[in-house]
Scaffold this motif. Structure first.
Motif, PDB file in Angstrom:
ATOM      1  N   ASN A  75       4.954   1.634   8.714  1.00  0.00           N
ATOM      2  CA  ASN A  75       4.427   2.673   9.589  1.00  0.00           C
ATOM      3  C   ASN A  75       3.187   3.329   8.981  1.00  0.00           C
ATOM      4  N   ASP A  76       2.106   3.367   9.743  1.00  0.00           N
ATOM      5  CA  ASP A  76       0.828   3.834   9.206  1.00  0.00           C
ATOM      6  C   ASP A  76       0.844   5.307   8.807  1.00  0.00           C
ATOM      7  N   LYS A  77       1.474   6.146   9.610  1.00  0.00           N
ATOM      8  CA  LYS A  77       1.535   7.564   9.275  1.00  0.00           C
ATOM      9  C   LYS A  77       2.342   7.772   8.003  1.00  0.00           C
ATOM     10  N   LEU A  78       3.466   7.053   7.893  1.00  0.00           N
ATOM     11  CA  LEU A  78       4.291   7.149   6.689  1.00  0.00           C
ATOM     12  C   LEU A  78       3.508   6.653   5.475  1.00  0.00           C
ATOM     13  N   ARG A  79       2.814   5.549   5.645  1.00  0.00           N
ATOM     14  CA  ARG A  79       2.043   4.976   4.541  1.00  0.00           C
ATOM     15  C   ARG A  79       0.958   5.947   4.085  1.00  0.00           C
ATOM     16  N   ALA A  80       0.305   6.596   5.036  1.00  0.00           N
ATOM     17  CA  ALA A  80      -0.723   7.581   4.686  1.00  0.00           C
ATOM     18  C   ALA A  80      -0.129   8.729   3.871  1.00  0.00           C
ATOM     19  N   GLU A  81       1.077   9.142   4.250  1.00  0.00           N
ATOM     20  CA  GLU A  81       1.735  10.251   3.558  1.00  0.00           C
ATOM     21  C   GLU A  81       2.250   9.852   2.179  1.00  0.00           C
ATOM     22  N   LYS A  82       2.668   8.598   2.033  1.00  0.00           N
ATOM     23  CA  LYS A  82       3.381   8.169   0.831  1.00  0.00           C
ATOM     24  C   LYS A  82       2.546   7.402  -0.184  1.00  0.00           C
ATOM     25  N   THR A  83       1.366   6.913   0.203  1.00  0.00           N
ATOM     26  CA  THR A  83       0.622   6.025  -0.694  1.00  0.00           C
ATOM     27  C   THR A  83       0.381   6.642  -2.065  1.00  0.00           C
ATOM     28  N   ALA A  84      -0.024   7.901  -2.112  1.00  0.00           N
ATOM     29  CA  ALA A  84      -0.278   8.554  -3.406  1.00  0.00           C
ATOM     30  C   ALA A  84       0.999   8.623  -4.238  1.00  0.00           C
ATOM     31  N   GLU A  85       2.121   8.951  -3.582  1.00  0.00           N
ATOM     32  CA  GLU A  85       3.401   9.021  -4.287  1.00  0.00           C
ATOM     33  C   GLU A  85       3.821   7.638  -4.787  1.00  0.00           C
ATOM     34  N   TRP A  86       3.657   6.631  -3.924  1.00  0.00           N
ATOM     35  CA  TRP A  86       4.017   5.271  -4.316  1.00  0.00           C
ATOM     36  C   TRP A  86       3.161   4.805  -5.489  1.00  0.00           C
TER      37      TRP A  86
ATOM     38  N   PHE B 228     -15.364   2.567  10.124  1.00  0.00           N
ATOM     39  CA  PHE B 228     -14.347   1.534   9.888  1.00  0.00           C
ATOM     40  C   PHE B 228     -13.512   1.952   8.688  1.00  0.00           C
ATOM     41  N   THR B 229     -12.199   1.815   8.798  1.00  0.00           N
ATOM     42  CA  THR B 229     -11.320   2.074   7.662  1.00  0.00           C
ATOM     43  C   THR B 229      -9.996   1.363   7.921  1.00  0.00           C
ATOM     44  N   THR B 230      -9.088   1.458   6.974  1.00  0.00           N
ATOM     45  CA  THR B 230      -7.772   0.846   7.167  1.00  0.00           C
ATOM     46  C   THR B 230      -6.931   1.716   8.096  1.00  0.00           C
ATOM     47  N   SER B 231      -5.884   1.136   8.641  1.00  0.00           N
ATOM     48  CA  SER B 231      -5.080   1.853   9.634  1.00  0.00           C
ATOM     49  C   SER B 231      -4.433   3.110   9.060  1.00  0.00           C
ATOM     50  N   HIS B 232      -3.927   3.016   7.823  1.00  0.00           N
ATOM     51  CA  HIS B 232      -3.233   4.202   7.281  1.00  0.00           C
ATOM     52  C   HIS B 232      -4.221   5.269   6.804  1.00  0.00           C
ATOM     53  N   VAL B 233      -5.355   4.869   6.215  1.00  0.00           N
ATOM     54  CA  VAL B 233      -6.352   5.857   5.799  1.00  0.00           C
ATOM     55  C   VAL B 233      -6.988   6.507   7.025  1.00  0.00           C
ATOM     56  N   GLY B 234      -7.027   5.772   8.139  1.00  0.00           N
ATOM     57  CA  GLY B 234      -7.512   6.363   9.382  1.00  0.00           C
ATOM     58  C   GLY B 234      -6.709   7.594   9.778  1.00  0.00           C
TER      59      GLY B 234
END
Length: 341
Positions: free
Chosen positions: A320-331, A82-88
């Protein structure tokens, strides 16, 4: 006496052997701890064991901690994750999830579109991040009809937001400035202008609950599930539904790459998507069901963040989950340097 001791030792050995076999044969599920682990066990795990006779063992930890551990493991420690959609997506991009064969998940046909996250992970329940406030501590003249209302000068030093994932306020600020999550830079000045209204940045769910319960942050960008838990504990919290929509969140489940119990994992996932289980999740957590045939009580259906129609799903703000996964660290880096400091 000696004979009795031999029999006793034999019985203990047999019991320990039985326990070892059961532990070895258990379906292992990686998840968060605390109430989320209890939710999964109560709503899904026990039903899975009832139907299959196979016990469920849980390994727990934080979202990113479990991801990092999975990356370093020489072999999978769990069968279902189980994990969040973007970390998935970070798991999937790291080749840590099996590609799902949806023909082995009969209830997949009832999955709502927003819960079809990727070929590797799908929704287990949904929730929203929205504006939650203490009406006993906030002037009745202050309204929360729009996300813009957070910028009200009367809210100086009253707002709490998460520090571990600022994607919600980043996306909202960009949207209010005429952009979106992709063009998030458009909202930077808007978000900087909100700095005077921030009081605290919570580090986890427990910290968020403590801050609003104590009144230190009488207004929060809050996880709906946490808000409903606090309400059940007697804390007077009202959830607003901004006209722009709340920010959608979906927790997901997947089959861990290399699991030797894939058939059982598919069974577990299919059980998670049954109407009875989804209805139980709504009743226990006030989350949104991710299938179109779950039964939801009229009282729960009225709650902000509990979606029972396609129109409600469509009105939520979706990052968007893929975008969020890519950008979370930058954000998070930008947010820490420009807003928290």
């Amino acid at each position: 006496m000696v004979f009795r001791k031999i029999l006793t030792c034999f019985a203990i050995s047999a019991a320990l052997g039985s326990t070892a076999v059961r532990a070895q044969d258990a379906l292992v599920v990686s998840t968060w701890g605390g109430s989320f682990r209890d939710l999964i066990d109560e709503s899904i795990g026990k039903e899975f064991t009832r139907q299959t006779g196979v016990p469920v063992k849980y390994i727990t930890g934080g979202t990113i901690d479990r991801l990092n551990k999975a990356k370093l493991a020489s072999k999978p420690e769990s069968d279902v994750t189980f994990t969040t959609s973007h970390v998935g997506w970070l798991y999937a991009n790291g080749n840590l999830f099996e590609k799902l064969d949806t023909s082995k998940i009969p209830n997949y046909k009832h999955l709502v579109d927003r819960a079809k996250i990727s070929p590797y992970h799908i929704g287990s329940w949904a929730y929203v991040y929205t504006i939650g406030y203490r009406p006993d501590l906030v002037s009745p003249s202050i309204k929360f009809d729009s996300w813009n209302d957070l910028w009200n000068p009367a809210l100086k030093s009253k707002i709490g937001v998460p520090d571990f994932d600022p994607s919600h306020v980043v996306a909202v600020s960009a949207m209010l400035a005429g952009g979106d999550a992709q063009s998030w830079e458009k909202g930077q000045n808007k978000l900087k202008a909100l700095k005077p209204n921030f009081k605290a940045f919570y580090t986890n769910d427990a910290n968020a609950q403590q801050l609003i319960a104590s009144g230190e942050t009488p207004v929060q960008v809050i996880l709906s599930i946490n808000a409903y838990h606090m309400i059940s504990q007697g804390v007077p919290i009202t959830l607003a539904t901004p006209k722009e929509g709340p920010v959608l969140g979906v927790d997901t489940l997947a089959i861990t790459k290399g699991s030797t119990k894939a058939d059982l994992a598919y069974k577990f996932i299919n059980i998670a998507l049954t109407p009875d289980v989804q209805s139980k999740i709504v009743a226990l957590k006030k989350a949104s069901p991710v299938i179109d045939d779950a039964k939801v009580s009229p009282e729960d259906a009225k709650l902000p963040g509990v979606f029972t129609t396609k129109d409600q799903w469509d009105k939520a703000i979706v990052v968007n989950d893929k975008l969020r996964a890519e950008k979370t660290a930058e954000w998070r880096k930008w947010f820490t340097e420009n807003v928290m400091n």
